[in-house]
Design a protein around this motif. Structure first.
Motif, short mmCIF file in Angstrom:
data_model
loop_
_atom_site.label_atom_id
_atom_site.label_comp_id
_atom_site.label_asym_id
_atom_site.label_seq_id
_atom_site.Cartn_x
_atom_site.Cartn_y
_atom_site.Cartn_z
N LYS A 2 2.91 13.93 0.03
CA LYS A 2 4.25 13.64 0.53
C LYS A 2 4.69 14.75 1.48
CE LYS A 2 5.22 9.74 -1.10
NZ LYS A 2 5.08 8.64 -0.17
N ASN A 45 -2.35 7.34 -0.11
CA ASN A 45 -0.97 6.91 -0.27
C ASN A 45 -0.38 6.68 1.13
OD1 ASN A 45 2.13 7.95 -0.60
ND2 ASN A 45 1.40 6.91 -2.41
N ASP A 46 0.38 5.65 1.30
CA ASP A 46 1.18 5.38 2.53
C ASP A 46 0.42 4.99 3.80
OD1 ASP A 46 3.35 6.15 1.05
OD2 ASP A 46 3.59 8.10 2.01
N GLY A 105 4.31 2.00 -1.00
CA GLY A 105 5.62 1.97 -1.65
C GLY A 105 6.46 0.86 -1.04
N ASP A 134 6.99 1.19 2.66
CA ASP A 134 5.80 1.30 3.52
C ASP A 134 5.49 -0.06 4.14
OD1 ASP A 134 5.39 4.02 2.96
OD2 ASP A 134 4.52 3.49 1.02
MG MG Z 1 4.83 5.40 0.17
#
Ligand code: MG
Ligand code: TZP
Length: 415
Positions: free
Chosen positions: A241, A269-270, A286, A289
């Motif tokens: 993150k 992630n992402d 998420g 996203d």
């Molecule tokens: Mg995300």
């Protein structure tokens, strides 16, 4: 496994539109197989298909059309056994016995058929016993280049997995009964895609245990993942993150081969585009996203896509989306994630699992948020299929041992 659709040899009403809808639903490759079509009919069909999808199309006749239309390639067959054009196109062929699989190096992929009793060709029965396929799989003749064909639908697709096919080609289950009012190839394809998604993660077999990286004072992202791998975790999600994309790329490029050497799945992630660029095994998205449908379009059917949910409503909203698993949380409070949703606890998971069953939603769910080794068995007892863990490993005195404990509890639950 990749999913390939072959057209019906019959003329289908509104066929170009139906094909466009299949591509919009995430279809990677379409084979146009129309032995009775003239070149003009081929051209008309291609003209009706959105140009942006032409590079996902392979043809079984009139190979010269690959040039005019910038098609993906050709499928060789008895009627057209050679490609003589000078473009570097994707070439496939059909095989009907294990012996014919010898020469696969010359092709991008090979259809092996009929694996099951054909749906479209009545009376065309399976030519391969379980024993034949198992032996062919063990000696490497069935591999990622071999695409199963014949009788594949939602029921038979999961049976392919154990043989190690690279994909499945479908025809009957998409185009069967074209004249009935309910003929909706796109919907049928999406159902098949969902079945395929569930197979990919292996979540239904034993503990699905994902480690989520997190930077701590002691360990950087790479080290954190390495300890989880040493402890036996087979599924790493690189979550960085607030890191800029270049920083993520650099860690990802080192972590990907490490995961491979541990036979572990590697998810980002992402970052959907980066996932495509570096060919990671998957991506976790998420709520803010990229939409999973767009991600599926970009990444194809072989890549794992996970989505975050916090409530049953979130899960219900995703029910027709081609996702492989849901990360549902938080189980309890955690510092690892900012802006946490309300905690669910065991009771929350029990309720949501029941709601999913009542609503015929079977996407595997992985619990997340503040989970420790002692939580694994109670969580799995609620019907949740796996856990995602970060701090219980990284805050432990010995992260490798902590990972082993989580794996062990998963194994205990299985027995
Ligand atoms: Mg995300
Ligand atoms: N989403 C919900 S909780 C969480 C994420 C990414 C963090 C999980 O880490 P931990 O440290 O196991 O709570």
């Amino acid at each position: 496994m990749r999913l390939i659709v072959i057209t019906s040899s019959e003329r289908i009403e509104g066929e170009s539109d139906k094909i466009n809808a299949l591509f919009e639903a995430g279809l990677e490759i379409l084979h146009i197989r129309k032995p009775d079509f003239s070149k003009k009919e081929y051209v008309d069909l291609l003209d009706g298909i959105n140009q942006k999808y032409h590079n996902r199309i392979k043809i079984h006749e009139f190979f010269e059309l690959t040039e005019n239309y910038n098609l993906l390639g050709v499928h060789l067959n008895a009627r057209n056994p050679n490609y003589t054009g000078n473009k570097n196109v994707n070439i496939s062929k059909s095989a009907h016995s294990i012996e014919e699989l010898e020469a696969v190096v010359d092709y991008d992929y090979v259809f092996l058929s009929p694996i099951f009793d054909s749906i479209s060709k009545k009376g065309y029965l399976s030519n391969f016993s379980d024993e034949t396929l198992t032996t062919a799989s063990l000696n490497g003749k069935i591999n990622q280049k071999i695409i199963a064909l014949g009788g594949i639908n939602q029921q038979t697709l999961p049976k392919l997995k154990k043989y190690g096919f690279g994909g499945a080609a479908v025809l009957g289950c998409i185009w069967d009964k074209p004249h009935c009012e309910e003929h909706n190839p796109e919907k049928r394809f999406m159902k098949l895609q969902l079945t395929n998604c569930k197979e990919k993660t292996q979540i239904n077999k034993g503990l699905a245990f994902q480690f989520i990286t997190h930077r701590t004072e002691k360990y950087d992202y790479y080290q954190s993942a390495e300890m989880a791998l040493l402890g036996g975790c087979k599924w790493i999600q690189l979550r960085m993150k607030n890191a800029d994309i270049e920083e993520v790329r650099q860690v990802a490029l080192r972590l990907k081969p490490l995961c491979k050497s541990h036979n572990a799945v590697f998810l980002l992630n992402d970052h959907v585009e980066l996932c495509k660029e570096i060919e990671a095994d998957g991506v976790h998205l998420g709520k803010t996203d990229m939409n999973p449908l767009d991600a599926r379009q970009l990444l194809g059917n072989n890549v794992i896509i996970g989505s975050t949910c916090n409530t049953f409503e979130d899960i219900d909203n995703l029910k027709d989306r081609p996702i492989d698993y849901i990360g549902l949380g938080p189980f309890r409070f955690t510092d690892t994630k900012k802006g946490l949703s309300p905690v669910l606890g065991l009771e929350g998971y029990r309720q949501i699992v029941t709601q999913c069953i009542d609503n015929k939603i079977y996407t595997p769910i992985v619990a997340i948020g503040g989970i420790t080794a002692d939580d694994v068995i109670p969580i799995l007892q609620t019907g949740i299929k796996g856990v995602a863990v970060s701090s219980a490993i990284l805050q432990a005195e010995n992260p490798v041992e902590a990972t082993k404990r989580i794996c062990l509890n998963g194994d205990l639950y299985e027995k």
